[in-house]
Design an enzyme around this catalytic site. Structure first.
Site, PDB file in Angstrom:
ATOM      1  N   SER A 169       0.807  -1.221   0.000  1.00  0.00           N
ATOM      2  CA  SER A 169       0.000   0.000   0.000  1.00  0.00           C
ATOM      3  C   SER A 169       0.842   1.273   0.000  1.00  0.00           C
ATOM      4  O   SER A 169       0.415   2.301  -0.533  1.00  0.00           O
ATOM      5  CB  SER A 169      -0.961   0.005   1.189  1.00  0.00           C
ATOM      6  OG  SER A 169      -0.264  -0.223   2.394  1.00  0.00           O
ATOM      7  N   HIS A 172       1.570   4.538   4.298  1.00  0.00           N
ATOM      8  CA  HIS A 172       0.758   5.247   3.297  1.00  0.00           C
ATOM      9  C   HIS A 172       1.261   6.672   3.117  1.00  0.00           C
ATOM     10  O   HIS A 172       1.409   7.162   1.994  1.00  0.00           O
ATOM     11  CB  HIS A 172      -0.710   5.279   3.747  1.00  0.00           C
ATOM     12  CG  HIS A 172      -1.326   3.931   3.869  1.00  0.00           C
ATOM     13  ND1 HIS A 172      -2.572   3.736   4.429  1.00  0.00           N
ATOM     14  CD2 HIS A 172      -0.885   2.698   3.525  1.00  0.00           C
ATOM     15  CE1 HIS A 172      -2.878   2.445   4.403  1.00  0.00           C
ATOM     16  NE2 HIS A 172      -1.851   1.795   3.868  1.00  0.00           N
TER      17      HIS A 172
END
Length: 396
Positions: free
Chosen positions: A272, A326
């Site tokens: 991610s 992230h």
């Protein structure tokens, strides 16, 4: 800006070599005359400049001379002028000369000659012109009876450069993740080897900063990340090409992993961080460079901001999500999206450029300015990465 006192007749009638200052002024004045549809005087000025001892200036003169002649319906003579320009050492006008030669040969029904000229133009074309050149090569190949080559050129014009690296990354990640998650004891060993174990990274196992993207915390985690990569990856490839996409993915994976390494000691898995980096890249590109793309791409890029915000909120609300990865990937993507203008499509970057003295585009803040900005920006990013690694290692 051309000097309003510039005397066309005096320059045309003068004998001997022109000074560089006068030659450049003559090119500017001739271009202005073309814009004013005074093609005959423009042709006289361009012809006077031809022969200057700088190939860039003579090349610009030949190209301009051919343009003026073509506007006066002297196609054969115009083609000869452009062909002379292609015989000079490569300079900022060489690409345009080959394009004009190709177009002139098409008008003269010399399709084989036009094909050869477009091949030469393709070698020198800026990235955003290459799809158009490929399309013309495809049409000429079809007219010349080479259907196979025509298909390849048309595919290149559409941006289909072969196997997508997005597909390759997804395939490799899915296989490795499924083996690691459901492969029994061997899978457990693979997961332990590839996961972002912070203590192991501090001990020197730095490959984990990248291999973490290959393993996931179960099927749903894998599916969510691969679905996002499937959506965003092709758009990045469309804007930058396969190899730059891959380079960006690896850099964003590194940024996300280092942010996670710096922030907390919990072992992490997943791609991610890299995927957030790709979304950040597109967000910066859409806001700063404004690429000229089709409607579907434009609509998708306009929705990236809200998608990023929603996913960051989820990361803060739901426990167990490594939001620092992230954020690390996202910031890396935003930064490189600012630094790197898309190379496969035209953008409003032309607003940062100005015509140089020979007609070539130069950065508005000085020749080489954009390259220095990119180099400095990338070095700064890796200095930050190094700082995150050193601070994180000191904690373990």
């Amino acid at each position: 800006m051309t000097d309003p006192t510039f005397d066309v007749e005096r320059v045309v009638a003068s004998e001997g070599p022109l000074s560089r200052e006068v030659a450049l002024a003559a090119l500017d004045r001739a271009a202005q005359l073309v814009a004013e549809t005074d093609f005959r005087d423009a042709a006289r000025l361009y012809r006077r400049v031809i022969g200057f001892d700088d190939p860039a200036i003579t090349g610009a003169a030949y190209v301009g001379f051919g343009e003026a002649l073509y506007r006066m319906d002297e196609d054969a003579t115009a083609l000869q002028a452009w062909e002379e320009a292609t015989k000079l050492p490569d300079n900022p006008s060489t690409y345009l000369a080959w394009r004009n030669v190709a177009a002139g040969r098409v008008r003269a029904q010399d399709l084989r000659g036009a094909f050869d000229a477009y091949r030469e133009a393709e070698r020198r074309a800026p990235e955003h012109d290459r799809p158009e050149i490929a399309n013309r090569l495809g049409w000429l190949s079809k007219e010349l009876g080479d259907v196979s080559a025509a298909g390849k050129y048309f595919a290149r014009a559409r941006g289909d450069m072969g196997l997508s690296f997005t597909v390759v990354l997804i395939a490799v990640t899915v296989i490795v993740s499924l083996v690691a998650s459901y492969g029994g004891p061997a899978g457990d060993e693979l997961l332990d080897l590839l996961a972002l174990n912070k203590h192991a990274v501090a001990a020197g196992e730095v490959w984990r900063l990248w291999t973490v993207t290959l393993v996931h915390g179960g099927f749903l985690h894998l599916a969510a990340n691969m679905w996002a990569l499937w959506i965003v990856g092709p758009f990045v490839e469309q804007l930058y090409g396969r190899w730059r996409f891959l380079a960006f993915y690896l850099v964003f994976a590194l940024g996300g992993s280092l942010a996670s390494f710096w922030a907390n000691p919990v072992t992490a898995v997943g791609a991610s961080g890299a995927v957030f980096g790709l979304f950040g890249l597109l967000l910066a590109v859409e806001r700063i460079h404004r690429p000229v793309v089709n409607r579907n791409t434009r609509q998708f890029m306009s929705q990236i901001g809200p998608l990023i915000v929603i996913n960051l909120v989820f990361g803060f609300v739901f426990p167990g999500i490594d939001n620092m990865a992230h954020i690390g990937g996202l910031v890396s993507g935003l930064w490189l999206g600012f630094l790197f203008v898309p190379t496969r499509v035209p953008t409003l970057r032309s607003l940062w450029m100005r015509p140089g003295p020979t007609g070539a585009l130069e950065p508005a803040f000085g020749p080489g300015g954009t390259r220095l900005l990119r180099i400095g920006g990338v070095l700064l990013l890796f200095v930050v990465y190094l700082g995150l690694y050193l601070v994180g290692r000191a904690k373990y």
